[in-house]
Structure formats: structure tokens, C-alpha cells
Design a protein around this motif. Structure first.
Motif, PDB file in Angstrom:
ATOM      1  N   GLU A  70      16.319  17.200 109.615  1.00 55.47           N
ATOM      2  CA  GLU A  70      16.618  18.573 109.224  1.00 55.47           C
ATOM      3  C   GLU A  70      17.523  18.627 108.002  1.00 55.47           C
ATOM      4  O   GLU A  70      17.616  19.658 107.338  1.00 55.47           O
ATOM      5  CB  GLU A  70      17.285  19.325 110.381  1.00 55.47           C
ATOM      6  CG  GLU A  70      16.347  19.613 111.543  1.00 55.47           C
ATOM      7  CD  GLU A  70      16.979  20.539 112.561  1.00 55.47           C
ATOM      8  OE1 GLU A  70      18.185  20.870 112.411  1.00 55.47           O
ATOM      9  OE2 GLU A  70      16.282  20.936 113.510  1.00 55.47           O
ATOM     10  N   THR A  71      18.193  17.509 107.715  1.00 54.92           N
ATOM     11  CA  THR A  71      19.200  17.465 106.662  1.00 54.92           C
ATOM     12  C   THR A  71      18.956  16.255 105.776  1.00 54.92           C
ATOM     13  O   THR A  71      18.562  15.194 106.263  1.00 54.92           O
ATOM     14  CB  THR A  71      20.611  17.361 107.272  1.00 54.92           C
ATOM     15  OG1 THR A  71      20.831  18.481 108.142  1.00 54.92           O
ATOM     16  CG2 THR A  71      21.682  17.344 106.192  1.00 54.92           C
ATOM     17  N   ARG A 110      15.380  21.185 106.207  1.00 51.47           N
ATOM     18  CA  ARG A 110      15.785  22.565 105.915  1.00 51.47           C
ATOM     19  C   ARG A 110      17.012  22.648 105.028  1.00 51.47           C
ATOM     20  O   ARG A 110      17.191  23.605 104.278  1.00 51.47           O
ATOM     21  CB  ARG A 110      16.053  23.298 107.232  1.00 51.47           C
ATOM     22  CG  ARG A 110      14.837  23.408 108.141  1.00 51.47           C
ATOM     23  CD  ARG A 110      15.219  23.764 109.571  1.00 51.47           C
ATOM     24  NE  ARG A 110      16.164  24.879 109.603  1.00 51.47           N
ATOM     25  CZ  ARG A 110      17.259  24.900 110.373  1.00 51.47           C
ATOM     26  NH1 ARG A 110      17.557  23.863 111.144  1.00 51.47           N
ATOM     27  NH2 ARG A 110      18.048  25.947 110.362  1.00 51.47           N
ATOM     28  N   ARG A 111      17.879  21.638 105.133  1.00 51.11           N
ATOM     29  CA  ARG A 111      19.146  21.651 104.395  1.00 51.11           C
ATOM     30  C   ARG A 111      19.192  20.424 103.488  1.00 51.11           C
ATOM     31  O   ARG A 111      19.044  19.296 103.956  1.00 51.11           O
ATOM     32  CB  ARG A 111      20.323  21.633 105.363  1.00 51.11           C
ATOM     33  CG  ARG A 111      20.350  22.828 106.304  1.00 51.11           C
ATOM     34  CD  ARG A 111      21.576  22.816 107.199  1.00 51.11           C
ATOM     35  NE  ARG A 111      21.551  21.707 108.144  1.00 51.11           N
ATOM     36  CZ  ARG A 111      20.962  21.729 109.334  1.00 51.11           C
ATOM     37  NH1 ARG A 111      20.314  22.838 109.719  1.00 51.11           N
ATOM     38  NH2 ARG A 111      20.997  20.696 110.135  1.00 51.11           N
ATOM     39  N   GLU A 145      15.874  25.928 102.871  1.00 51.24           N
ATOM     40  CA  GLU A 145      16.620  27.011 103.501  1.00 51.24           C
ATOM     41  C   GLU A 145      18.058  27.043 102.994  1.00 51.24           C
ATOM     42  O   GLU A 145      18.629  28.117 102.741  1.00 51.24           O
ATOM     43  CB  GLU A 145      16.598  26.813 105.019  1.00 51.24           C
ATOM     44  CG  GLU A 145      17.277  27.915 105.814  1.00 51.24           C
ATOM     45  CD  GLU A 145      17.160  27.684 107.305  1.00 51.24           C
ATOM     46  OE1 GLU A 145      18.198  27.716 107.994  1.00 51.24           O
ATOM     47  OE2 GLU A 145      16.025  27.453 107.784  1.00 51.24           O
ATOM     48  N   THR A 146      18.641  25.869 102.854  1.00 51.45           N
ATOM     49  CA  THR A 146      19.987  25.731 102.301  1.00 51.45           C
ATOM     50  C   THR A 146      19.976  24.626 101.255  1.00 51.45           C
ATOM     51  O   THR A 146      19.458  23.533 101.505  1.00 51.45           O
ATOM     52  CB  THR A 146      21.010  25.367 103.403  1.00 51.45           C
ATOM     53  OG1 THR A 146      21.109  26.440 104.340  1.00 51.45           O
ATOM     54  CG2 THR A 146      22.386  25.100 102.801  1.00 51.45           C
ATOM     55  N   MET A 204      27.272  21.150 104.862  1.00 48.12           N
ATOM     56  CA  MET A 204      26.018  20.969 105.590  1.00 48.12           C
ATOM     57  C   MET A 204      26.189  21.164 107.088  1.00 48.12           C
ATOM     58  O   MET A 204      25.237  21.473 107.794  1.00 48.12           O
ATOM     59  CB  MET A 204      25.462  19.580 105.294  1.00 48.12           C
ATOM     60  CG  MET A 204      25.118  19.368 103.822  1.00 48.12           C
ATOM     61  SD  MET A 204      23.754  20.399 103.270  1.00 48.12           S
ATOM     62  CE  MET A 204      22.398  19.257 103.563  1.00 48.12           C
ATOM     63  N   PRO A 207      26.075  25.441 107.408  1.00 48.46           N
ATOM     64  CA  PRO A 207      25.331  25.864 106.222  1.00 48.46           C
ATOM     65  C   PRO A 207      25.171  27.377 106.109  1.00 48.46           C
ATOM     66  O   PRO A 207      25.089  28.090 107.100  1.00 48.46           O
ATOM     67  CB  PRO A 207      23.965  25.194 106.424  1.00 48.46           C
ATOM     68  CG  PRO A 207      23.817  25.083 107.915  1.00 48.46           C
ATOM     69  CD  PRO A 207      25.208  24.819 108.425  1.00 48.46           C
TER      70      PRO A 207
END
Length: 227
Positions: A70-71, A110-111, A145-146, A204, A207
Motif C-alpha cells: 500500500e506504501t 496508494r501512498r 491517493e497520497t 506516510m 497520510p
């Protein structure tokens, strides 16, 4: 490549774990989930780490076997002197960065966090600042997203053991700036790689949607951000 047993949280990817800021992200990472370190050379094994050697970040299959994440953190970078040519420099600081980011986006990340540079500007006449600015603009277009972008000034840290070529200009600048550090405005003051890494990890961990730029003053420890 083996995901640590019992790890339920999604992994985080780190490109550039052998660099100054990447090494500090690796040192400070405490989860949740394992940290997948993508490097061109082997690293000492550590608990909670998954190591993936990527000889060529521009190869189509370079990221095919990575676990879901996700990161992602991108601390890739070189210098014009170390690269040997403008083209070789851009291959690392732009092409490899974008290849990693696109692979992350395709894998559902997403990040995304990027280590850029103070003054990054796609319209700059300076090769480094122009390339960094182009990378930032291209990442914005990918639709994370971020997106967190750190723009540090001169990075401070121990480069011994990184396998990098000597950087006499940076070493001289560090020595000259130490006695004057309190007089240098925070926005230009040299910043420790560990502080850059810590700021990225904080951003992070909590976020905010959209683009967040962390200028060099915001990367300084709280006790020094007074100018």
C-alpha cells in the motif's frame, strides 16, 4: 524472496535502501508490515525485511515478483559526476524513479513518497533541479491517493559504507556550514538524512489525500525550525 511468517499487514516498498536517506528509512521502519528493500547489491539481513535485488530498474520484469503493498518510498538518486553523463544521470533520477512509481501504481500502492531536492523545478536550467522537477510532475500525473515529496537542502549523514564515489563538493559544504548552521535560514540549512527519513515516515503514517510537499525547513528537527 519470502514474506516474514505471520505478517498480515501489507508490505511497503523501498527503492534506494543503500543511499543516504533510504538507509535511514530502513533503519527507522517499524511497520506495520514488512519492508521490501529493492537494491542493486545485497544488504545484511534484518528482521521484518524482504530483500529483492533489482540489477536494472528499467527492465520490464524488474518488479514482477514483488508482494502487494500500500506504501512505497523512492530514495533513488545519483549525481551528474557519478553518473558520467546527462543521459546516465537522468536514467536514474527520472527514468528509474518513474519505472518504480509506475510499477507501484500498477500493483495497487496508494501512498507514494519521493526524495526530491530543494528548488526542484521542471523549467530550471540546472540539470539536477530540472530532472527532479520533471520527476515530481510525472508522479503527480500517476494518480496516487497520497503523494509526499521531500525537498531537502544539502543532506548531512555518514556516507562511509554506502559504496558511493567521494563527493568533495558536498563534504566541503558540510564542513563550512557547521559553524554557521544557526545563522542559515531553515529553508536553506543542511538537513540530516535521518530527519528527512523520519519526516517521510510520519507523513506516510498519517497520510492526507493529494500532494504534500515537505520543503527543507519542514524537514528540520522542531528545535531548529525558527527562521
Amino acid at each position: 524472496m519470502t514474506i516474514p511468517h505471520g505478517s498480515a499487514a501489507p508490505a511497503a516498498w523501498l527503492a534506494g535502501a543503500t543511499g543516504l536517506v533510504g538507509r535511514e528509512i530502513d533503519r527507522l521502519w517499524a511497520g506495520p508490515g514488512p519492508l521490501v528493500r529493492l537494491t542493486r547489491r545485497p544488504l545484511p539481513a534484518r528482521a521484518g525485511r524482504v530483500d529483492v535485488q533489482v540489477p536494472d530498474f528499467l527492465a520490464a520484469a524488474a518488479f514482477a515478483a514483488l508482494p502487494p503493498a500500500e506504501t512505497a518510498f523512492c530514495a533513488l538518486g545519483t549525481t551528474r559526476a557519478a553518473a558520467g553523463s546527462d543521459t546516465a544521470f537522468r536514467a536514474v533520477d527520472l527514468d528509474a524513479v518513474l519505472a518504480f512509481a509506475r510499477a507501484a501504481r500498477a500493483a495497487g500502492v496508494r501512498r507514494f513518497a519521493l526524495v526530491s531536492a530543494l528548488g526542484a523545478d521542471a523549467a530550471s536550467s540546472n540539470l539536477c533541479l530540472r530532472t527532479k522537477g520533471e520527476a515530481e510532475a510525472a508522479l503527480e500525473a500517476l494518480g496516487f491517493e497520497t503523494l509526499v515529496v521531500a525537498r531537502p537542502s544539502l543532506l548531512l549523514g555518514e556516507r562511509d559504507g554506502l559504496g558511493q564515489l567521494p563527493r568533495p563538493g558536498e563534504a566541503l559544504a558540510q564542513r563550512l556550514s557547521r559553524p554557521l548552521v544557526g545563522l542559515i535560514p531553515a529553508r536553506w540549512r543542511p538537513v540530516a538524512a535521518a530527519d528527512v527519513a523520519a519526516a517521510l515516515l510520519r507523513a506516510m503514517a498519517a497520510p492526507s489525500p493529494g500532494l504534500q510537499r515537505l520543503e527543507s525547513a519542514a524537514l528540520q528537527p522542531a528545535r531548529t525550525v525558527s527562521r
